[in-house]
Design a protein around this motif. Structure first.
Motif, PDB file in Angstrom:
ATOM      1  N   GLY A 151      74.697  14.243  44.818  1.00 13.55           N
ATOM      2  CA  GLY A 151      73.490  14.427  46.027  1.00 13.55           C
ATOM      3  C   GLY A 151      72.460  15.236  45.404  1.00 13.55           C
ATOM      4  N   VAL A 152      72.873  16.150  44.834  1.00 12.65           N
ATOM      5  CA  VAL A 152      71.818  17.307  44.544  1.00 12.65           C
ATOM      6  C   VAL A 152      70.983  16.330  43.513  1.00 12.65           C
ATOM      7  CG1 VAL A 152      71.138  19.209  43.251  1.00 12.65           C
ATOM      8  CG2 VAL A 152      73.221  19.248  45.001  1.00 12.65           C
ATOM      9  N   LEU A 153      71.553  15.472  42.406  1.00 11.20           N
ATOM     10  CA  LEU A 153      70.626  15.041  41.659  1.00 11.20           C
ATOM     11  C   LEU A 153      69.779  13.882  42.116  1.00 11.20           C
ATOM     12  CD1 LEU A 153      73.488  14.694  38.572  1.00 11.20           C
ATOM     13  CD2 LEU A 153      71.346  16.074  38.873  1.00 11.20           C
ATOM     14  N   GLU A 154      70.337  13.143  43.196  1.00 14.75           N
ATOM     15  CA  GLU A 154      69.599  12.256  43.877  1.00 14.75           C
ATOM     16  C   GLU A 154      68.658  12.576  44.638  1.00 14.75           C
ATOM     17  OE1 GLU A 154      72.801   9.922  45.990  1.00 14.75           O
ATOM     18  OE2 GLU A 154      72.839   8.437  44.108  1.00 14.75           O
ATOM     19  N   ALA A 155      68.775  14.033  45.358  1.00 14.71           N
ATOM     20  CA  ALA A 155      67.997  14.355  45.973  1.00 14.71           C
ATOM     21  C   ALA A 155      66.497  14.916  45.188  1.00 14.71           C
ATOM     22  CB  ALA A 155      68.170  15.853  46.655  1.00 14.71           C
ATOM     23  N   ASP A 156      66.625  15.316  43.893  1.00 23.09           N
ATOM     24  CA  ASP A 156      65.828  15.374  42.755  1.00 23.09           C
ATOM     25  C   ASP A 156      64.790  14.232  42.653  1.00 23.09           C
ATOM     26  OD1 ASP A 156      64.583  17.435  40.618  1.00 23.09           O
ATOM     27  OD2 ASP A 156      64.780  15.519  39.883  1.00 23.09           O
ATOM     28  N   LEU A 157      65.807  13.172  42.426  1.00 25.63           N
ATOM     29  CA  LEU A 157      65.071  11.991  42.071  1.00 25.63           C
ATOM     30  C   LEU A 157      64.104  11.324  43.275  1.00 25.63           C
ATOM     31  CD1 LEU A 157      68.062   9.765  40.757  1.00 25.63           C
ATOM     32  CD2 LEU A 157      66.246  11.204  39.545  1.00 25.63           C
ATOM     33  N   ARG A 158      64.603  11.480  44.575  1.00 31.47           N
ATOM     34  CA  ARG A 158      63.550  11.264  45.670  1.00 31.47           C
ATOM     35  C   ARG A 158      62.281  12.145  45.642  1.00 31.47           C
ATOM     36  NH1 ARG A 158      68.773  10.752  47.957  1.00 31.47           N
ATOM     37  NH2 ARG A 158      68.254  12.756  48.913  1.00 31.47           N
ATOM     38  N   TYR A 159      62.512  13.284  45.374  1.00 33.21           N
ATOM     39  CA  TYR A 159      61.589  14.219  45.260  1.00 33.21           C
ATOM     40  C   TYR A 159      60.543  13.656  44.442  1.00 33.21           C
ATOM     41  CZ  TYR A 159      58.489  18.347  44.634  1.00 33.21           C
ATOM     42  OH  TYR A 159      57.701  19.412  44.521  1.00 33.21           O
ATOM     43  N   ARG A 160      60.943  13.642  43.172  1.00 28.78           N
ATOM     44  CA  ARG A 160      60.120  13.236  42.150  1.00 28.78           C
ATOM     45  C   ARG A 160      59.529  11.771  42.618  1.00 28.78           C
ATOM     46  NH1 ARG A 160      59.935  18.113  39.968  1.00 28.78           N
ATOM     47  NH2 ARG A 160      61.746  19.096  39.548  1.00 28.78           N
ATOM     48  N   ALA A 161      60.135  10.979  43.220  1.00 30.45           N
ATOM     49  CA  ALA A 161      59.441   9.715  43.432  1.00 30.45           C
ATOM     50  C   ALA A 161      58.227  10.006  44.456  1.00 30.45           C
ATOM     51  CB  ALA A 161      60.413   8.557  44.019  1.00 30.45           C
ATOM     52  N   SER A 162      58.522  10.812  45.312  1.00 27.09           N
ATOM     53  CA  SER A 162      57.404  11.099  46.410  1.00 27.09           C
ATOM     54  C   SER A 162      56.210  11.711  45.724  1.00 27.09           C
ATOM     55  CB  SER A 162      57.984  11.921  47.435  1.00 27.09           C
ATOM     56  OG  SER A 162      58.158  13.410  47.017  1.00 27.09           O
TER      57      SER A 162
END
Length: 321
Positions: A151-162
């Motif tokens: 969950g923490v790693l996927e939150a990072d992925l979403r932030y980078r995508a934005s």
């Protein structure tokens, strides 16, 4: 200094991914220098209890004197979110000559441990033994916590995508890590390895950026000829070892404990899957509660790509300290 040279096509093919096998192998470094990896020490205490009597000396021997690990055990992920077993199967199929070369490269500048030196007389057998040990180590130390870590790693992925969507490569790389800079198509990574200066054209191979919870600084494959990849510390990695905060008793009495836990977790936008991982319940249960909370005006929702993200409304903020 490691420099990756990207043209317009390479930038267009830059992608993010996460890798449970890479997390597993990088975590081996924490056992060697717990004083350096301060943020990861809470995990280390839990992992030590999970290991019991399991002997991981051979796995720990993989970590070289400069904290390098063999490339064949940290391959570039083939998908945005990979499966541990599938990644381990790739490692099991690795050519024995490459296994031997990657293990020696990880120990460059130092002495190869005796147990690895003797094992490399039959590298295929050593490879298979390492894979079996990694499977057991993963099951004991990381698999029980993977939903929260993921969950923490996927939150990072979403932030980078934005960031990429808002400002392109310049904004994306601006806060990836202080050791990473980007200018005129050149991506530079400062590595804590003396006398290591490499320049690698990406030349159509694409660049993969992989957040991880088990590094304090970015890194690249030991062999610059391997597919271009940069690992970097994930945002919010310190929170990975902390359980979700308890919901206020008054809020739980008002809306019920499950819904209160969801509202407390929605301090930032999250998807149904994120909430299920974080709270260790089924996605269907989360969906049921979110539907009620949305109808009551306590959560809002918005689509982000293929995901629907939920966030507390102003009314819910008044109820949630």
């Amino acid at each position: 200094m490691h420099e990756l040279i990207l043209d317009v096509g390479d930038l267009a093919e830059t992608r993010f991914a996460l890798s449970p096998l890479l997390e597993t192998v990088l975590s081996l470094r924490i056992w060697h220098q717990p004083g350096y990896y301060v943020r990861q020490r809470p995990w280390l205490a839990v992992a030590a209890r999970g290991l019991g009597d399991l002997d991981i000396a051979l796995l720990l021997a993989l970590v070289g004197p400069r904290r390098l690990v063999p490339d064949f055990l940290t391959p570039r992920p083939g998908r945005p979110v990979t499966d541990f077993t599938a990644e381990l199967d790739r490692a099991r199929a690795c050519d024995p000559d490459r296994v031997a070369a990657d293990i020696r490269a990880a120990h460059a500048g130092g002495t190869l441990p005796d147990m690895l030196r003797s094992g490399l007389r039959r590298p295929a057998r050593l490879r298979d033994r390492l894979a079996d040990l990694l499977q057991t180590y993963w099951t004991a130390t990381l698999a029980p916590h993977w939903p929260r870590l993921r969950g923490v790693l996927e939150a990072d992925l979403r932030y980078r995508a934005s960031r990429l969507a808002d400002g392109g490569a310049a904004l994306l790389f601006a806060d990836l890590d202080p050791a990473i800079t980007f200018h005129n198509g050149r991506l530079r990574t400062r590595l804590n390895i003396p006398h290591t200066d490499t320049r690698t054209p990406v030349t159509g191979r694409g660049l993969c950026l992989v957040p991880t919870l088990f590094v304090n600084a970015p890194g690249t494959p030991n062999n610059p000829d391997h597919p271009p990849m940069i690992i970097y510390p994930a945002r919010g990695s310190a929170t990975a070892w902390q359980p979700p905060p308890p919901a206020p008793a008054v809020l739980a009495a008002l809306v019920g404990a499950p819904k209160a836990a969801i509202l407390t977790a929605l301090v930032q936008p999250r998807s149904t899957t994120d909430l299920a991982h974080l709270l260790t319940v089924t996605p269907s249960a989360i969906s049921h509660h979110l539907k009620t909370l949305h109808a009551a005006g306590l959560v809002g929702r918005a689509r982000a790509g293929r995901s629907v993200l939920y966030i507390r409304t102003a009314l819910a903020d008044q109820l949630t300290p």
